[in-house]
Design an enzyme around this catalytic site. Structure first.
Site, PDB file in Angstrom:
ATOM      1  N   LEU A  12    -101.562  -9.380-151.022  1.00 15.05           N
ATOM      2  CA  LEU A  12    -102.249 -10.325-151.900  1.00 15.05           C
ATOM      3  C   LEU A  12    -103.686 -10.546-151.437  1.00 15.05           C
ATOM      4  O   LEU A  12    -104.591 -10.743-152.236  1.00 15.05           O
ATOM      5  CB  LEU A  12    -101.480 -11.653-151.902  1.00 15.05           C
ATOM      6  CG  LEU A  12    -101.815 -12.662-152.977  1.00 15.05           C
ATOM      7  CD1 LEU A  12    -101.582 -12.086-154.370  1.00 15.05           C
ATOM      8  CD2 LEU A  12    -100.950 -13.912-152.787  1.00 15.05           C
TER       9      LEU A  12
ATOM     10  N   ARG B  16     -81.084 -20.892-146.596  1.00 17.64           N
ATOM     11  CA  ARG B  16     -81.791 -19.677-147.034  1.00 17.64           C
ATOM     12  C   ARG B  16     -80.817 -18.668-147.652  1.00 17.64           C
ATOM     13  O   ARG B  16     -81.151 -17.974-148.613  1.00 17.64           O
ATOM     14  CB  ARG B  16     -82.554 -19.066-145.856  1.00 17.64           C
ATOM     15  CG  ARG B  16     -83.748 -19.938-145.446  1.00 17.64           C
ATOM     16  CD  ARG B  16     -84.565 -19.314-144.343  1.00 17.64           C
ATOM     17  NE  ARG B  16     -85.112 -18.022-144.713  1.00 17.64           N
ATOM     18  CZ  ARG B  16     -85.612 -17.162-143.839  1.00 17.64           C
ATOM     19  NH1 ARG B  16     -85.638 -17.443-142.556  1.00 17.64           N
ATOM     20  NH2 ARG B  16     -86.093 -16.008-144.247  1.00 17.64           N
TER      21      ARG B  16
ATOM     22  N   SER C 265     -98.452 -10.333-143.339  1.00 18.77           N
ATOM     23  CA  SER C 265     -99.697 -10.976-142.907  1.00 18.77           C
ATOM     24  C   SER C 265    -100.260 -10.392-141.619  1.00 18.77           C
ATOM     25  O   SER C 265    -101.375 -10.731-141.226  1.00 18.77           O
ATOM     26  CB  SER C 265     -99.459 -12.474-142.722  1.00 18.77           C
ATOM     27  OG  SER C 265     -98.489 -12.673-141.708  1.00 18.77           O
TER      28      SER C 265
ATOM     29  N   HIS D 106     -85.704  -7.014-138.530  1.00 21.75           N
ATOM     30  CA  HIS D 106     -85.474  -8.416-138.137  1.00 21.75           C
ATOM     31  C   HIS D 106     -84.081  -8.909-138.545  1.00 21.75           C
ATOM     32  O   HIS D 106     -83.851 -10.116-138.606  1.00 21.75           O
ATOM     33  CB  HIS D 106     -86.552  -9.323-138.747  1.00 21.75           C
ATOM     34  CG  HIS D 106     -87.912  -9.108-138.141  1.00 21.75           C
ATOM     35  ND1 HIS D 106     -89.084  -9.462-138.780  1.00 21.75           N
ATOM     36  CD2 HIS D 106     -88.285  -8.567-136.959  1.00 21.75           C
ATOM     37  CE1 HIS D 106     -90.116  -9.145-138.008  1.00 21.75           C
ATOM     38  NE2 HIS D 106     -89.657  -8.600-136.907  1.00 21.75           N
TER      39      HIS D 106
ATOM     40  N   GLN E 225     -89.332  -6.133-142.643  1.00 22.50           N
ATOM     41  CA  GLN E 225     -89.197  -7.308-141.773  1.00 22.50           C
ATOM     42  C   GLN E 225     -88.338  -8.360-142.466  1.00 22.50           C
ATOM     43  O   GLN E 225     -87.984  -9.362-141.861  1.00 22.50           O
ATOM     44  CB  GLN E 225     -90.575  -7.910-141.508  1.00 22.50           C
ATOM     45  CG  GLN E 225     -91.528  -6.972-140.789  1.00 22.50           C
ATOM     46  CD  GLN E 225     -92.941  -7.530-140.816  1.00 22.50           C
ATOM     47  OE1 GLN E 225     -93.332  -8.321-139.970  1.00 22.50           O
ATOM     48  NE2 GLN E 225     -93.723  -7.124-141.802  1.00 22.50           N
TER      49      GLN E 225
HETATM   50  P1  NAD Z   1     -95.901 -13.846-143.918  1.00 20.43           P
HETATM   51  O1  NAD Z   1     -95.454 -15.058-144.680  1.00 20.43           O
HETATM   52  O2  NAD Z   1     -96.523 -14.043-142.591  1.00 20.43           O
HETATM   53  O3  NAD Z   1     -96.952 -13.034-144.816  1.00 20.43           O
HETATM   54  C1  NAD Z   1     -96.704 -12.758-146.163  1.00 20.43           C
HETATM   55  C2  NAD Z   1     -97.880 -11.971-146.701  1.00 20.43           C
HETATM   56  O4  NAD Z   1     -97.581 -11.628-148.036  1.00 20.43           O
HETATM   57  C3  NAD Z   1     -99.202 -12.746-146.710  1.00 20.43           C
HETATM   58  O5  NAD Z   1    -100.235 -11.941-146.152  1.00 20.43           O
HETATM   59  C4  NAD Z   1     -99.454 -13.019-148.185  1.00 20.43           C
HETATM   60  O6  NAD Z   1    -100.831 -12.959-148.528  1.00 20.43           O
HETATM   61  C5  NAD Z   1     -98.716 -11.891-148.850  1.00 20.43           C
HETATM   62  N1  NAD Z   1     -98.202 -12.223-150.179  1.00 20.43           N
HETATM   63  C6  NAD Z   1     -97.771 -13.425-150.642  1.00 20.43           C
HETATM   64  N2  NAD Z   1     -97.367 -13.318-151.914  1.00 20.43           N
HETATM   65  C7  NAD Z   1     -97.573 -12.017-152.272  1.00 20.43           C
HETATM   66  C8  NAD Z   1     -97.352 -11.284-153.479  1.00 20.43           C
HETATM   67  N3  NAD Z   1     -96.846 -11.861-154.579  1.00 20.43           N
HETATM   68  N4  NAD Z   1     -97.681  -9.976-153.491  1.00 20.43           N
HETATM   69  C9  NAD Z   1     -98.189  -9.364-152.386  1.00 20.43           C
HETATM   70  N5  NAD Z   1     -98.412 -10.015-151.228  1.00 20.43           N
HETATM   71  C10 NAD Z   1     -98.087 -11.327-151.166  1.00 20.43           C
HETATM   72  O7  NAD Z   1     -94.640 -12.887-143.836  1.00 20.43           O
HETATM   73  P2  NAD Z   1     -94.426 -11.621-142.936  1.00 20.43           P
HETATM   74  O8  NAD Z   1     -95.690 -10.905-142.647  1.00 20.43           O
HETATM   75  O9  NAD Z   1     -93.274 -10.879-143.513  1.00 20.43           O
HETATM   76  O10 NAD Z   1     -93.948 -12.333-141.601  1.00 20.43           O
HETATM   77  C11 NAD Z   1     -93.577 -11.567-140.595  1.00 20.43           C
HETATM   78  C12 NAD Z   1     -92.078 -11.567-140.397  1.00 20.43           C
HETATM   79  O11 NAD Z   1     -91.723 -12.408-139.371  1.00 20.43           O
HETATM   80  C13 NAD Z   1     -91.195 -12.046-141.528  1.00 20.43           C
HETATM   81  O12 NAD Z   1     -90.974 -11.083-142.497  1.00 20.43           O
HETATM   82  C14 NAD Z   1     -89.934 -12.387-140.878  1.00 20.43           C
HETATM   83  O13 NAD Z   1     -89.009 -11.316-140.904  1.00 20.43           O
HETATM   84  C15 NAD Z   1     -90.330 -12.614-139.481  1.00 20.43           C
HETATM   85  N6  NAD Z   1     -89.956 -13.908-139.101  1.00 20.43           N
HETATM   86  C16 NAD Z   1     -88.644 -14.276-139.193  1.00 20.43           C
HETATM   87  C17 NAD Z   1     -88.275 -15.495-138.795  1.00 20.43           C
HETATM   88  C18 NAD Z   1     -86.879 -15.959-138.911  1.00 20.43           C
HETATM   89  O14 NAD Z   1     -86.597 -16.847-139.687  1.00 20.43           O
HETATM   90  N7  NAD Z   1     -85.981 -15.388-138.160  1.00 20.43           N
HETATM   91  C19 NAD Z   1     -89.195 -16.325-138.288  1.00 20.43           C
HETATM   92  C20 NAD Z   1     -90.523 -15.933-138.251  1.00 20.43           C
HETATM   93  C21 NAD Z   1     -90.889 -14.691-138.667  1.00 20.43           C
END
Ligand code: NAD
Length: 236
Positions: free
Chosen positions: A204, A58, A179, A110, A92
């Site tokens: 989105l 990543r 999300s 995070h 995040q």
């Molecule tokens: P997510 O993937 O759960 O959600 C992404 C959201 O963005 C979705 O609702 C989607 O509809 C929307 N989206 C997608 N493309 C888009 C675009 N072009 N424009 C606008 N919206 C768009 O991600 P999240 O909500 O950020 O997840 C939660 C957090 O959990 C992550 O950010 C991450 O920091 C954390 N996390 C980290 C790890 C890790 O690797 N350490 C593991 C799991 C979760």
């Protein structure tokens, strides 16, 4: 009357158009990897090589030439520069695209992919190279104790006291590209509502937390975020 206080929360969706995968979308990171294998303290204790390989991949992707901040990151940096009141951006995301776009009043709740943490001495230092199980800490020289400076499932997010303070005093809360699956970030809108803030979701598609927002706008971040920023700057 003092100027309005603003808190912005961002998630993986804001970086999707910059070439970084989101987590839970159909082609997202969790469609290719299991959380329990790569993003928990237990996974790191069981198989640190696999966890290092995941974050090395990543980090290399984040540093690839084609990954750049997009118009939504740029709009938030402009919002910070021009906002007349208190401003805090809570992300995040563990990428650095907000900083590259010019944001400075920013909390990475995070953690950050371009930093490494020593489990022996606690030092957190910038790192753009691949990590391995036998790498040594620059600060204390101990080998074998380095981990990515990211918050894994089951760990406490960073700077929660500062975030809580900002939410309890905010007048406007905007959530972008998340999300609503991961707590505590998913409950920030409830804290902002309790503070009497105007709450806006930009995503989105409707998130799991959509019913908590007073206003919602759906579309690509590069389109709806600059439009929203132009609107709030014109009215504040
Ligand atoms: P997510 O993937 O759960 O959600 C992404 C959201 O963005 C979705 O609702 C989607 O509809 C929307 N989206 C997608 N493309 C888009 C675009 N072009 N424009 C606008 N919206 C768009 O991600 P999240 O909500 O950020 O997840 C939660 C957090 O959990 C992550 O950010 C991450 O920091 C954390 N996390 C980290 C790890 C890790 O690797 N350490 C593991 C799991 C979760």
């Amino acid at each position: 009357m003092s100027a309005a206080a603003l808190v912005v929360l961002t998630g993986a969706g804001i970086s999707q158009e910059s070439g970084l995968d989101t987590f839970r979308d159909p082609n997202g990171i969790w469609s290719k990897y299991r959380v329990e294998d790569v993003a928990t303290p237990e996974a790191f204790a069981r198989d640190p090589c696999k966890v290092h390989a995941f974050y090395n991949m990543r980090r290399r992707n984040l540093l690839a030439g084609h990954v750049k901040p997009n118009a939504a990151h740029a709009a938030l940096a402009e919002l910070e520069r021009r906002w007349p009141g208190e401003f805090l951006l809570v992300t995040q995301n563990i990428d650095d695209l907000h900083e590259r776009a010019g944001s400075t009043r920013l909390i990475h709740m995070h953690g950050e992919m371009r930093k490494v943490r020593c489990t022996a001495c606690g030092a957190v230092v910038p790192n753009d190279t691949d990590l391995s199980v036998d790498a040594a800490c620059d600060a204390c020289a101990k080998a074998g104790g380095l981990r990515p400076h990211v918050v894994w499932f089951g760990e406490m997010p960073l700077e929660m006291a500062r975030i809580g303070e900002a939410l309890s005093g905010c007048d406007l809360f905007v959530s972008i590209g998340t999300s609503g699956n991961v707590y505590p970030a998913a409950s920030f809108v409830a804290e902002a509502n309790a503070a009497g803030a105007r709450t806006v979701e930009l995503n989105l598609e409707p998130s799991l937390a959509r019913s908590h927002f007073a206003e919602t706008r759906y579309g690509k971040a590069t389109e709806i975020v600059p439009a929203f920023v132009a609107e709030v700057l014109a009215t504040h």
